[in-house]
Design a protein around this motif. Sequence first.
Motif, short mmCIF file in Angstrom:
data_model
loop_
_atom_site.label_atom_id
_atom_site.label_comp_id
_atom_site.label_asym_id
_atom_site.label_seq_id
_atom_site.Cartn_x
_atom_site.Cartn_y
_atom_site.Cartn_z
N ILE A 10 0.83 -1.20 0.00
CA ILE A 10 0.00 0.00 0.00
C ILE A 10 0.87 1.26 0.00
O ILE A 10 1.76 1.40 0.86
N PRO A 11 0.64 2.19 -0.93
CA PRO A 11 1.43 3.43 -0.96
C PRO A 11 1.37 4.18 0.37
O PRO A 11 0.31 4.25 1.01
N ASP A 12 2.51 4.70 0.79
CA ASP A 12 2.63 5.51 2.01
C ASP A 12 2.29 4.73 3.29
O ASP A 12 2.09 5.32 4.35
N PHE A 13 2.25 3.41 3.17
CA PHE A 13 2.01 2.59 4.36
C PHE A 13 3.09 1.54 4.53
O PHE A 13 3.75 1.47 5.57
N ASN A 14 3.30 0.71 3.50
CA ASN A 14 4.31 -0.34 3.61
C ASN A 14 5.01 -0.60 2.27
O ASN A 14 5.51 -1.70 2.05
N ALA A 15 5.02 0.40 1.39
CA ALA A 15 5.51 0.19 0.03
C ALA A 15 6.96 0.59 -0.20
O ALA A 15 7.46 0.46 -1.32
N SER A 16 7.65 1.08 0.83
CA SER A 16 9.05 1.48 0.65
C SER A 16 9.96 0.25 0.72
O SER A 16 9.57 -0.81 1.23
N LEU A 17 11.17 0.41 0.24
CA LEU A 17 12.13 -0.70 0.31
C LEU A 17 12.50 -1.01 1.75
O LEU A 17 12.80 -2.16 2.09
N GLU A 18 12.52 0.02 2.61
CA GLU A 18 12.76 -0.22 4.03
C GLU A 18 11.65 -1.07 4.64
O GLU A 18 11.89 -1.93 5.50
N ASP A 19 10.43 -0.81 4.18
CA ASP A 19 9.31 -1.64 4.65
C ASP A 19 9.48 -3.08 4.20
O ASP A 19 9.21 -4.02 4.96
N ALA A 20 9.92 -3.26 2.97
CA ALA A 20 10.16 -4.62 2.46
C ALA A 20 11.18 -5.35 3.32
O ALA A 20 11.02 -6.53 3.65
N LYS A 21 12.25 -4.64 3.71
CA LYS A 21 13.28 -5.25 4.55
C LYS A 21 12.71 -5.64 5.91
O LYS A 21 13.00 -6.73 6.42
N GLY A 22 11.90 -4.76 6.48
CA GLY A 22 11.30 -5.06 7.78
C GLY A 22 10.34 -6.24 7.71
O GLY A 22 10.32 -7.10 8.61
N LEU A 23 9.56 -6.30 6.66
CA LEU A 23 8.62 -7.40 6.50
C LEU A 23 9.34 -8.72 6.23
O LEU A 23 8.94 -9.77 6.73
N ALA A 24 10.40 -8.67 5.43
CA ALA A 24 11.19 -9.88 5.16
C ALA A 24 11.80 -10.42 6.45
O ALA A 24 11.80 -11.63 6.71
N LYS A 25 12.31 -9.51 7.29
CA LYS A 25 12.89 -9.92 8.56
C LYS A 25 11.84 -10.56 9.46
O LYS A 25 12.10 -11.58 10.13
N LEU A 26 10.64 -9.99 9.48
CA LEU A 26 9.55 -10.54 10.28
C LEU A 26 9.20 -11.95 9.81
O LEU A 26 9.07 -12.88 10.62
N LEU A 27 9.06 -12.12 8.51
CA LEU A 27 8.68 -13.43 7.98
C LEU A 27 9.76 -14.48 8.25
O LEU A 27 9.45 -15.63 8.55
N GLN A 28 11.00 -14.07 8.15
CA GLN A 28 12.09 -15.00 8.48
C GLN A 28 12.03 -15.41 9.94
O GLN A 28 12.27 -16.57 10.29
N SER A 29 11.71 -14.47 10.80
CA SER A 29 11.72 -14.74 12.24
C SER A 29 10.65 -15.75 12.65
O SER A 29 10.81 -16.46 13.65
N VAL A 30 9.55 -15.82 11.89
CA VAL A 30 8.49 -16.78 12.24
C VAL A 30 8.61 -18.08 11.44
O VAL A 30 7.78 -18.99 11.59
N GLY A 31 9.61 -18.16 10.58
CA GLY A 31 9.85 -19.40 9.84
C GLY A 31 9.09 -19.54 8.55
O GLY A 31 8.97 -20.64 8.01
N ALA A 32 8.58 -18.42 8.01
CA ALA A 32 7.88 -18.49 6.72
C ALA A 32 8.87 -18.75 5.60
O ALA A 32 10.02 -18.31 5.65
N LYS A 33 8.43 -19.43 4.57
CA LYS A 33 9.28 -19.75 3.42
C LYS A 33 8.82 -19.05 2.15
O LYS A 33 9.60 -18.87 1.22
N ARG A 34 7.54 -18.70 2.09
CA ARG A 34 6.96 -18.10 0.89
C ARG A 34 6.20 -16.84 1.27
O ARG A 34 5.76 -16.70 2.42
N VAL A 35 6.00 -15.96 0.31
CA VAL A 35 5.19 -14.77 0.54
C VAL A 35 4.63 -14.30 -0.80
O VAL A 35 5.31 -14.35 -1.82
N GLN A 36 3.39 -13.89 -0.77
CA GLN A 36 2.75 -13.36 -1.97
C GLN A 36 2.53 -11.86 -1.80
O GLN A 36 2.07 -11.40 -0.75
N LEU A 37 2.85 -11.09 -2.84
CA LEU A 37 2.63 -9.66 -2.84
C LEU A 37 1.33 -9.34 -3.55
O LEU A 37 1.06 -9.86 -4.64
N LEU A 38 0.52 -8.48 -2.94
CA LEU A 38 -0.76 -8.06 -3.51
C LEU A 38 -0.70 -6.56 -3.77
O LEU A 38 -0.92 -5.75 -2.86
N PRO A 39 -0.38 -6.14 -5.00
CA PRO A 39 -0.24 -4.70 -5.29
C PRO A 39 -1.55 -3.94 -5.07
O PRO A 39 -2.64 -4.44 -5.40
#
Length: 298
Positions: free
Chosen positions: A224-253
Amino acid sequence: MNKGMIFNIQKFSIHDGPGIRTTVFLKGCPLKCQWCSNPESQLDHIQILYDYDKCIHCQQCVHVCPHGALTHQNNRILVDAKKCVGCLTCVHACPQDALTHEGEYKEIDEIVKTCLQDKDFYEESDGGVTISGGEGMSQPDFVKALVNKLKDEGIHVAIETTGYIQPQIFQDLALLFDLLLFDVKHYDSEQHFLGTAVHNELIIQNLQWAIDQGIEVLPRIPVIPDFNASLEDAKGLAKLLQSVGAKRVQLLPFHQFGEKKYELLNRDYHLKNKKALHKEDLQDYQNIFLEQGLDCFF
């Protein structure tokens, strides 16, 4: 519970899990996402929608409402949700179909019968039925009974969930499903609250539990623009998913498919002038997840 409050049954869906599916949309959601494409799903009861372009301002609806829930102000019909009981007297009285409604109670057997009409397509495509919303777990007793009926018919059943459910209810229901399509909206709790009106600790807790149980979970990120669409947001979300053991993720533009609904509900839409996002806009965003070893796709 034999009846549930739903607002749509969408057949031949290809975006709500694997294969060809029937998606059953339930009303009721604990989140109030500013970008919600189904704002009619947020409240758990029947809602009246008003189309200004069709209205001839006869005010017949105002006069017939037995509860005084409708008024005519500033050349528009306004519906007081606190007074409206969903009797639909106003809808039936409108000569121009300017008033419609979202939400109806349906019995489980009727829903299952509708879903079974396409069982051959499910089997040919490895598809099935997806429970959605709103929040797919917002009516737990009804959902549990519905899923058990569908499973008795040998149907693959998925659910779209925000994860914002009390753990006891979440754990009881999550084990019933073949697939959890699990929304992950932000890694930062305060930012999550600003966009959705709830914090994310409970969501992360339930996500972690489901993955630990070996349930098939597909985290999905609405970008979502101005909510979680920056590259820094992507890094934070990737770190979160790694921490819970997720292996896959789907992006919904982000898209604007639900914009008209806000007007019909007489609600402000905070992302009205935001441009939709497309796959080509999110290549760098996607690459951050891929670089972290997550199977990231659209």
